[in-house]
Design an enzyme around this catalytic site. Structure first.
Site, mmCIF file in Angstrom:
data_model
loop_
_atom_site.group_PDB
_atom_site.id
_atom_site.type_symbol
_atom_site.label_atom_id
_atom_site.label_comp_id
_atom_site.label_asym_id
_atom_site.label_seq_id
_atom_site.Cartn_x
_atom_site.Cartn_y
_atom_site.Cartn_z
ATOM 1 N N LYS A 67 -8.466 14.424 -51.635
ATOM 2 C CA LYS A 67 -8.556 14.782 -50.214
ATOM 3 C C LYS A 67 -7.201 14.847 -49.512
ATOM 4 O O LYS A 67 -6.309 14.060 -49.759
ATOM 5 C CB LYS A 67 -9.429 13.763 -49.466
ATOM 6 C CG LYS A 67 -10.884 13.809 -49.775
ATOM 7 C CD LYS A 67 -11.548 15.135 -49.414
ATOM 8 C CE LYS A 67 -11.675 15.335 -47.909
ATOM 9 N NZ LYS A 67 -12.630 14.396 -47.303
ATOM 10 N N GLN A 108 -6.284 0.189 -7.437
ATOM 11 C CA GLN A 108 -5.445 -0.346 -8.514
ATOM 12 C C GLN A 108 -5.901 0.185 -9.876
ATOM 13 O O GLN A 108 -5.109 0.231 -10.823
ATOM 14 C CB GLN A 108 -5.526 -1.874 -8.484
ATOM 15 C CG GLN A 108 -4.729 -2.563 -9.555
ATOM 16 C CD GLN A 108 -4.613 -4.055 -9.290
ATOM 17 O OE1 GLN A 108 -4.003 -4.477 -8.309
ATOM 18 N NE2 GLN A 108 -5.223 -4.864 -10.145
ATOM 19 N N HIS A 113 -18.152 34.115 -31.641
ATOM 20 C CA HIS A 113 -19.288 33.359 -32.203
ATOM 21 C C HIS A 113 -18.945 32.822 -33.595
ATOM 22 O O HIS A 113 -19.839 32.621 -34.415
ATOM 23 C CB HIS A 113 -20.553 34.220 -32.296
ATOM 24 C CG HIS A 113 -20.843 35.007 -31.053
ATOM 25 N ND1 HIS A 113 -21.664 34.534 -30.056
ATOM 26 C CD2 HIS A 113 -20.391 36.214 -30.639
ATOM 27 C CE1 HIS A 113 -21.725 35.433 -29.077
ATOM 28 N NE2 HIS A 113 -20.946 36.464 -29.416
ATOM 29 N N GLU A 147 -7.476 16.059 -35.847
ATOM 30 C CA GLU A 147 -8.763 15.479 -35.455
ATOM 31 C C GLU A 147 -8.580 14.479 -34.323
ATOM 32 O O GLU A 147 -9.408 14.380 -33.413
ATOM 33 C CB GLU A 147 -9.412 14.781 -36.655
ATOM 34 C CG GLU A 147 -9.863 15.739 -37.738
ATOM 35 C CD GLU A 147 -10.281 14.988 -38.992
ATOM 36 O OE1 GLU A 147 -11.484 14.882 -39.247
ATOM 37 O OE2 GLU A 147 -9.393 14.497 -39.713
ATOM 38 N N SER A 188 -7.697 10.075 -48.722
ATOM 39 C CA SER A 188 -8.924 9.282 -48.700
ATOM 40 C C SER A 188 -8.746 8.082 -49.628
ATOM 41 O O SER A 188 -8.085 8.178 -50.654
ATOM 42 C CB SER A 188 -10.090 10.148 -49.175
ATOM 43 O OG SER A 188 -11.124 9.339 -49.697
ATOM 44 N N LYS A 225 -4.293 3.192 -12.411
ATOM 45 C CA LYS A 225 -3.117 3.176 -13.285
ATOM 46 C C LYS A 225 -3.437 3.347 -14.758
ATOM 47 O O LYS A 225 -2.795 4.149 -15.450
ATOM 48 C CB LYS A 225 -2.313 1.907 -13.054
ATOM 49 C CG LYS A 225 -1.557 2.000 -11.761
ATOM 50 C CD LYS A 225 -0.967 0.703 -11.331
ATOM 51 C CE LYS A 225 -0.755 0.765 -9.839
ATOM 52 N NZ LYS A 225 -2.029 0.858 -9.066
ATOM 53 N N ASN A 249 0.811 -1.221 0.000
ATOM 54 C CA ASN A 249 0.000 0.000 0.000
ATOM 55 C C ASN A 249 0.847 1.275 0.000
ATOM 56 O O ASN A 249 0.534 2.234 -0.711
ATOM 57 C CB ASN A 249 -0.941 0.007 1.215
ATOM 58 C CG ASN A 249 -1.911 -1.162 1.178
ATOM 59 O OD1 ASN A 249 -1.956 -1.896 0.179
ATOM 60 N ND2 ASN A 249 -2.684 -1.338 2.234
ATOM 61 N N ASN A 308 -6.665 15.145 -45.532
ATOM 62 C CA ASN A 308 -7.424 15.241 -44.278
ATOM 63 C C ASN A 308 -6.531 15.537 -43.072
ATOM 64 O O ASN A 308 -5.452 14.964 -42.957
ATOM 65 C CB ASN A 308 -8.179 13.929 -44.033
ATOM 66 C CG ASN A 308 -9.227 13.681 -45.092
ATOM 67 O OD1 ASN A 308 -9.835 14.620 -45.616
ATOM 68 N ND2 ASN A 308 -9.435 12.424 -45.443
ATOM 69 N N TYR A 321 -6.745 2.022 2.352
ATOM 70 C CA TYR A 321 -6.528 1.408 1.043
ATOM 71 C C TYR A 321 -7.668 0.463 0.685
ATOM 72 O O TYR A 321 -8.172 -0.282 1.533
ATOM 73 C CB TYR A 321 -5.195 0.619 1.007
ATOM 74 C CG TYR A 321 -4.972 -0.030 -0.345
ATOM 75 C CD1 TYR A 321 -4.403 0.678 -1.396
ATOM 76 C CD2 TYR A 321 -5.398 -1.338 -0.593
ATOM 77 C CE1 TYR A 321 -4.242 0.106 -2.655
ATOM 78 C CE2 TYR A 321 -5.230 -1.918 -1.838
ATOM 79 C CZ TYR A 321 -4.659 -1.193 -2.867
ATOM 80 O OH TYR A 321 -4.520 -1.756 -4.106
HETATM 81 N N1 ARG Z 1 -1.464 -3.679 -7.279
HETATM 82 C C1 ARG Z 1 -1.924 -2.980 -6.155
HETATM 83 C C2 ARG Z 1 -2.378 -1.553 -6.561
HETATM 84 O O1 ARG Z 1 -2.024 -1.163 -7.580
HETATM 85 C C3 ARG Z 1 -0.851 -2.842 -5.136
HETATM 86 C C4 ARG Z 1 -1.346 -2.711 -3.746
HETATM 87 C C5 ARG Z 1 -1.992 -3.968 -3.333
HETATM 88 N N2 ARG Z 1 -2.351 -3.929 -1.955
HETATM 89 C C6 ARG Z 1 -3.123 -4.827 -1.432
HETATM 90 N N3 ARG Z 1 -3.408 -4.691 -0.182
HETATM 91 N N4 ARG Z 1 -3.698 -5.798 -2.139
HETATM 92 O O2 ARG Z 1 -3.076 -0.896 -5.844
#
Ligand code: ARG
Length: 457
Positions: free
Chosen positions: A282, A321, A155, A289, A276, A324, A109, A284, A316
């Site tokens: 074209k 998780q 506008h 975009e 295109s 990420k 954690n 583009n 926690y």
């Molecule tokens: N892979 C977990 C995360 O990204 C790491 C921490 C996991 N902790 C636990 N008590 N399971 O959060």
């Protein structure tokens, strides 16, 4: 072989192993995880938990593991969940008992919070470098094209003529503020979380100050429960990223419009456009975009993070998780989009005559005409009304304001003299605007000069 296996009799369902594994994406944190582990090991030696030999073995094996990952020979398994467990398991495989001591006083954690902070310290720095490149290319383009004029829009209707350089410097200001947002995010996340343990710290006398210095953090976190539950720094970073993408998206939208046959103000570099499969003519503006399109996903990343956090009890929870993928996606996308925009700024060419024509064959100098009357003593509301009527007359006669004779103008107000024609000339307006920050050649040059100093150009 799971580090937490002791308490379990039954085996984890393979479906859960796949469902809970984060290794497919968090392997990218390996560098930071290893750097954190090395610092932790050195501290454990200092407080007498590890012998010098054990520490040396750990550091040596961690270096080898880093090489294995970078060489692509490291084996990743869903059963080992995440990067933290992978590295620890490999360490124990390599050096046995000494490896088993590394996790003393540490939990995944506080470890994951450390890895994410180290990742962001590096990546926010990378984004900032790319922002700097964009700022440089904007100033250089603005300086190169400082004589070019264009209509400014409100506008999406022609409003008042502006120097093209002033227009570019408007985006410059936005990206400069983005640098400040990154700096603020960085300053708040620059805190060592290690030592907070799972949520309550430790009875082992961990030397957090020692680890802080080793890893180069500005401070040490104050509250172990907050530390392992906190992802504000991810939110801050995602917000900064989302604002950058929003700016890039608005700029893209402008450039897409300006590159149309209807506007014909600019040509985009071939390298950033595609053709295109059906229409041979074209060209583009796909790159722009896609910046516009990807901006919505980065805004989505920020929203994912908000909804992830809002209902979580302290401290926690495994939900965390899920921070990420949105963060990694946002960081990757912002870096690419900034690089593309830099190429675009450098590579686009201006169709100056068309920009000039759009700025002159227009009623935009009506503002200057009303200001002319105002400076001669007429209340502005009255000047506005009279100029409006003159515009209406011009529309009927299919003329521009400057095409009317002084006699025709005097019918609207006796304040008009011959000098009005010079006053409403577009180029003249762009030199006459006096307020600080106004869309005038002088003010554009002032900004460019000041920012060249800021950028060391
Ligand atoms: N892979 C977990 C995360 O990204 C790491 C921490 C996991 N902790 C636990 N008590 N399971 O959060």
């Amino acid at each position: 072989m799971k580090p937490w296996g002791g308490r379990f009799k039954g085996k984890t369902d393979p479906l859960l192993e796949r469902f809970s594994a984060s290794i497919d994406f968090d392997w990218a944190l390996y560098k930071y995880d290893i750097a954190g582990s090395k610092a932790h090991a050195e501290m454990l030696e200092k407080i007498g938990i590890l012998t010098a030999t054990e520490k040396r073995k750990i550091v040596g094996a961690l270096n080898e593991i880093q090489k294995e990952i970078e060489a692509g020979t490291f084996t990743f398994l869903h059963a080992l969940e995440d990067i933290h467990m992978h590295i620890e398991a490999r360490l124990i495989e390599k050096i046995g008992d000494a490896g088993k001591k590394l996790h003393t006083g540490r939990s995944r954690n506080d470890q994951v919070s450390l890895d994410m902070r180290l990742f962001l310290k590096e990546e926010l720095g990378n984004i900032d470098s790319k922002l700097l490149e964009v700022l440089r290319s904007l100033v250089q383009k603005a300086e190169k094209e400082k004589k070019v004029i264009m209509p400014g829009y409100t506008h999406l209707q022609r409003a008042q003529a502006v120097p093209f350089s002033h227009y570019l410097m408007a985006y410059y200001q936005m990206f400069k503020r983005d640098r400040m947002r990154l700096e603020e995010a960085l300053s708040r996340l620059d805190i060592l979380p290690l030592g907070s343990g799972a949520l309550a710290g430790s009875t082992i006398p961990l030397d957090r100050e020692f680890v802080r210095k080793k890893l180069g953090f500005a401070g040490v976190s104050e509250n172990s429960m907050d530390t392992v539950a906190d992802r504000d720094f991810v939110l801050d970073s995602l917000y900064a990223a989302a604002v950058i993408m929003m700016h890039l998206s608005r700029f893209s939208e402008d450039l897409i419009l300006f590159a149309t046959e209807e506007f014909s103000f600019i040509s985009l570099p071939d390298e950033l456009c595609t053709g295109s499969s059906l229409m041979p003519h074209k060209k583009n503006p796909d790159a722009l975009e896609l910046i516009r399109g990807k901006a919505s996903r980065v805004v989505g990343d920020l929203f994912s993070m908000f909804s992830l956090l809002k209902g979580l009890p302290l401290t926690y929870n495994r939900d965390l998780q899920e921070d990420k993928e949105p963060l990694f996606h946002a960081v990757r996308t912002v870096k690419d989009a900034l690089s593309i925009m830099e190429l675009c700024i450098k590579g686009m060419t201006l169709k100056k005559e068309q920009m000039q024509k759009a700025s002159t064959i227009s009623f935009m100098p009506a503002v200057e005409m009303a200001e002319y009357l105002t400076l001669k003593g007429m209340p502005f509301r009255e000047a506005h009304e009279i100029t409006g009527k003159i515009v209406r007359e011009c529309e009927g006669k299919k003329k521009l304001l400057g095409d009317l004779s002084i006699k025709e103008l005097k019918k609207h107000s006796t304040l008009f003299e011959n000098d009005v024609f010079e006053y409403i000339d577009v180029n003249n307006a762009l030199t006459k605007r006096k307020t600080k920050g106004a869309a005038s050649f002088k003010e554009a040059v002032r900004q460019i000069d000041a920012e060249k100093i800021y950028l060391n150009l």
